[in-house]
Design an enzyme around this catalytic site. Sequence first.
Site, mmCIF file in Angstrom:
data_model
loop_
_atom_site.group_PDB
_atom_site.id
_atom_site.type_symbol
_atom_site.label_atom_id
_atom_site.label_comp_id
_atom_site.label_asym_id
_atom_site.label_seq_id
_atom_site.Cartn_x
_atom_site.Cartn_y
_atom_site.Cartn_z
ATOM 1 N N ARG A 94 -5.813 12.370 -7.070
ATOM 2 C CA ARG A 94 -4.523 11.695 -6.891
ATOM 3 C C ARG A 94 -3.570 12.304 -7.903
ATOM 4 N NH1 ARG A 94 -4.562 8.612 -2.075
ATOM 5 N NH2 ARG A 94 -4.281 10.791 -1.710
ATOM 6 N N LYS B 110 -8.531 -2.446 3.727
ATOM 7 C CA LYS B 110 -8.792 -2.738 2.321
ATOM 8 C C LYS B 110 -9.023 -4.253 2.178
ATOM 9 C CE LYS B 110 -6.535 1.384 2.156
ATOM 10 N NZ LYS B 110 -6.066 2.086 3.365
ATOM 11 N N PHE C 130 -3.458 17.001 0.971
ATOM 12 C CA PHE C 130 -4.701 16.710 0.238
ATOM 13 C C PHE C 130 -5.894 16.490 1.158
ATOM 14 C CE2 PHE C 130 -4.561 12.188 1.158
ATOM 15 C CZ PHE C 130 -3.212 12.002 1.424
ATOM 16 N N TYR D 287 -7.429 -6.707 28.012
ATOM 17 C CA TYR D 287 -6.329 -5.764 27.721
ATOM 18 C C TYR D 287 -5.086 -6.527 27.292
ATOM 19 C CZ TYR D 287 -3.229 -1.773 28.105
ATOM 20 O OH TYR D 287 -2.344 -0.769 27.807
ATOM 21 N N ASP E 268 4.192 -3.666 1.129
ATOM 22 C CA ASP E 268 2.970 -3.023 1.638
ATOM 23 C C ASP E 268 1.823 -3.858 1.078
ATOM 24 O OD1 ASP E 268 0.635 -1.588 1.887
ATOM 25 O OD2 ASP E 268 1.562 0.355 1.507
ATOM 26 N N PHE F 25 3.287 5.804 -1.818
ATOM 27 C CA PHE F 25 1.966 6.089 -1.289
ATOM 28 C C PHE F 25 2.135 7.215 -0.272
ATOM 29 C CE2 PHE F 25 -1.658 5.874 1.522
ATOM 30 C CZ PHE F 25 -2.621 6.145 0.576
ATOM 31 N N THR F 26 1.106 8.068 -0.173
ATOM 32 C CA THR F 26 1.233 9.313 0.604
ATOM 33 C C THR F 26 1.715 9.095 2.043
ATOM 34 O OG1 THR F 26 -1.131 9.107 1.027
ATOM 35 C CG2 THR F 26 -0.473 10.574 -0.768
HETATM 36 N N1 F0G Z 1 -0.523 1.812 2.057
HETATM 37 C C1 F0G Z 1 -1.390 1.915 1.030
HETATM 38 C C2 F0G Z 1 -1.010 1.307 -0.286
HETATM 39 C C3 F0G Z 1 -2.607 2.571 1.195
HETATM 40 O O1 F0G Z 1 -3.444 2.651 0.167
HETATM 41 C C4 F0G Z 1 -2.921 3.124 2.461
HETATM 42 C C5 F0G Z 1 -4.164 3.846 2.672
HETATM 43 C C6 F0G Z 1 -1.998 3.001 3.493
HETATM 44 C C7 F0G Z 1 -0.810 2.332 3.265
HETATM 45 C C8 F0G Z 1 -2.247 3.585 4.853
HETATM 46 O O2 F0G Z 1 -3.212 2.853 5.506
HETATM 47 O O3 F0G Z 1 -5.172 4.393 5.789
HETATM 48 O O4 F0G Z 1 -4.977 2.290 7.106
HETATM 49 O O5 F0G Z 1 -3.497 4.204 7.577
HETATM 50 N N2 F0G Z 1 -4.901 4.207 1.747
HETATM 51 C C9 F0G Z 1 -6.185 4.901 1.871
HETATM 52 C C10 F0G Z 1 -6.712 5.179 0.504
HETATM 53 C C11 F0G Z 1 -6.144 6.092 2.749
HETATM 54 O O6 F0G Z 1 -7.781 5.822 0.419
HETATM 55 O O7 F0G Z 1 -6.127 4.753 -0.491
HETATM 56 P P1 F0G Z 1 -4.267 3.475 6.548
#
Ligand code: F0G
Length: 480
Positions: free
Chosen positions: A384, A258, A451, A72, A215, A124-125
């Site tokens: 997208r 990723k 989405f 832990y 990022d 980014f979303t």
């Molecule tokens: N920043 C970028 C550029 C991303 O593409 C993502 C996630 C995140 C932050 C958030 O990271 O999913 O680990 O919480 N992208 C995924 C995609 C969801 O399908 O492009 P996460």
Amino acid sequence: MPRCIPEPYRIKMVEPLRMTTREHRAACLEKAGYNTFLLHSDDVFIDLLTDSGTSAMSDRQWGALMVGDEAYAGSRSFDHMRESIEDVMGYALVIPTHQGRGAEHLFFQNFVQPGDIIPMNMYFTTTRAHLELAGGEFRDVICDEAHDTSSDFRWKGNVDIEKLDGLVEQYGSERVRAISVAPDVNMAGGQPFSLQNLREVRAYCSGHGIKVFLDITRIAENAWFIRHNEAGFADWSIKEIIREICSNSDGAWMSSKKDGLVNMGGFLAMQPWEDELFQRCRSQVVVYEGLHTYGGMSGRDMESLAVGLREVCEDSYLSCRHSQIELLHGLLARAGVPVVNPCGGHGVFLDARAFLPHIDQDHYPAQALAAEIFLECGVRTMERGNVSAGRDPETGLNRRPKLELVRLAIPRRVYTESHLEYTAEGIIDVYHRRHAVRGLDIISEPAVLRFFQSRFSQHTETLPVVDSEHHLAVPPPHYW
Ligand code: F0G
């Protein structure tokens, strides 16, 4: 002659895939409200929904899993992960999180003050959602070429420094306290920035007392573009380029799902001079994620991430990955399918406005196209565009972004050349009958990140008449 660079690995384990009938897929789509996020994975033949958490791990990573330290507190695996991050990226201060958005949450809650303006090279979303939930506002400072799907400009991820300067003039650096820059810009089609541009951004920001946070979710893929396309970097290793990118920042967050080559995880990392912000974030990780030496990750996941971050720096792996993406891009482009140019770093993006010009953006052409591709060949992709961009909180209207794209994200080390050829054939078949594709209406949608869970039905308006050569005989009612 093979058209992809041969994979610098061989397959040791296989996972069966199941092909379904068109009737079955039609029923699945209806059940899923025409949203590919709501399909069941068992019904998908080739899954190009995302490159996130879908990588195949190497034998070295699977081996590392077995020596994960699940303590832990004070886990040895955290030390290994932190050392790997410092070695590859140069950041000494690290907080693990369960995935990227966990790191975004900690960062924005602790950095942003209500009214702050945070420019980004596109949005980014989840990043934008966390910025806005913390009371900040997003402004897009990406170069204009990024919004033009036909432009062949190689560095579409670049920041337009004049746009940034305009914001600083307007709001002052008391409100524009930081810029967030992403490599391999996801929403722009996986487009990279050049190191020259990042250095210029850094110099501008240093002169105005503005912080630079990155990022770094897809940093290795951007580094590959720099090594192979930017003058002066051909002799640099990928790791040297990554370190140089990070040295032009005050800190970063990463979704390790990723370029970390793992299935789960993320982190927030900072330079030593950001210790005060780091300590605040660290005191909150225990509230939202877990103790600061695991932050929502298991010991084995931290251990395999430590290996993955080093493996992703291998140029042979990145070159093979890029050649796969170029193969798919080329097959589609040669058949006349409108794709985002140039080819991006983590997938191929279809221009749904050009693909389906008879569908108004408020009937979600990219969402409709993603559904149609699944119907045709069982390949799952992602919208997208207008659905992802969400609604303007003031007017409640759709944001109608310039880019209305379908993303074919390529998981890392997972699919082969024949999977990509099959995918191209299916999409080309949809392209040949594109005028029969209907738009969609939203039936239900959540308030944030809609989405993921919105449901749709097919729009019933009569479709425009099409002549025998598949050209529109009557122009559609809403033309861009
Ligand atoms: N920043 C970028 C550029 C991303 O593409 C993502 C996630 C995140 C932050 C958030 O990271 O999913 O680990 O919480 N992208 C995924 C995609 C969801 O399908 O492009 P996460």
